[in-house]
Design a protein around this motif. Structure first.
Motif, short mmCIF file in Angstrom:
data_model
loop_
_atom_site.label_atom_id
_atom_site.label_comp_id
_atom_site.label_asym_id
_atom_site.label_seq_id
_atom_site.Cartn_x
_atom_site.Cartn_y
_atom_site.Cartn_z
N CYS A 12 -29.36 -5.80 -29.81
CA CYS A 12 -30.20 -5.13 -30.60
C CYS A 12 -29.41 -5.51 -32.06
N GLN A 45 -38.75 -4.35 -36.23
CA GLN A 45 -39.19 -5.84 -35.75
C GLN A 45 -39.78 -6.18 -34.35
N ASP A 46 -38.62 -5.89 -33.68
CA ASP A 46 -38.78 -6.54 -31.97
C ASP A 46 -39.26 -5.59 -31.16
N ASP A 47 -40.45 -5.57 -30.11
CA ASP A 47 -40.61 -4.64 -30.01
C ASP A 47 -39.99 -4.51 -28.09
N ALA A 48 -38.92 -5.44 -27.46
CA ALA A 48 -37.99 -5.17 -26.70
C ALA A 48 -37.05 -3.82 -27.02
N CYS A 49 -36.22 -4.52 -28.36
CA CYS A 49 -35.40 -3.54 -29.19
C CYS A 49 -36.02 -1.77 -29.51
N ARG A 50 -37.85 -1.45 -29.70
CA ARG A 50 -37.80 -0.60 -29.75
C ARG A 50 -38.22 -0.50 -28.53
N ARG A 51 -38.56 -0.51 -27.35
CA ARG A 51 -38.15 0.06 -26.38
C ARG A 51 -37.05 0.06 -25.68
N TRP A 53 -34.43 1.53 -27.86
CA TRP A 53 -33.84 2.40 -28.37
C TRP A 53 -34.89 3.73 -27.70
N THR A 54 -35.64 3.86 -28.08
CA THR A 54 -36.47 4.79 -26.62
C THR A 54 -36.20 4.72 -25.74
N SER A 106 -41.48 12.15 -24.36
CA SER A 106 -40.81 11.27 -25.31
C SER A 106 -39.81 11.89 -25.84
#
Length: 93
Positions: free
Chosen positions: A57, A66-72, A74-75, A89
């Protein structure tokens, strides 16, 4: 010729200062050895899939926003870094 104690002390102090300057100059011009360079963790292969995903990422640049996999990723990375439980969270005051 007789040298007084104070004069001798000044000569010794001057010689010591000169030696320190010469040694500092040698150290500053010396090329660093490979063995002395620190190993950066970013250069090591990762066995953790999360670390590999975060690195992927990071290489994507702005497109990763914009990438959902990257957001997950990073979370999850943030959760691990902060030491939160899997159900939490983020810590909020």
């Amino acid at each position: 010729m007789r040298i007084g104690g104070q004069t001798l002390l000044r000569i010794v102090a001057g010689a010591f200062a000169a030696a320190v300057i010469v040694l500092a100059a040698i150290q500053a011009t010396r090329a660093p050895d490979e063995a002395e360079q620190p190993v950066r963790s970013s250069n090591l292969p990762s066995t953790d899939p999360l670390t590999a995903e975060v690195a992927r990422c990071a290489a994507m640049g702005e497109a990763a926003l914009q990438d959902d996999a990257c957001r997950r990723a990073w979370t999850e990375h943030r959760r691990r870094f902060l030491g939160l439980d899997p159900g939490q969270s983020e810590a909020r005051p």
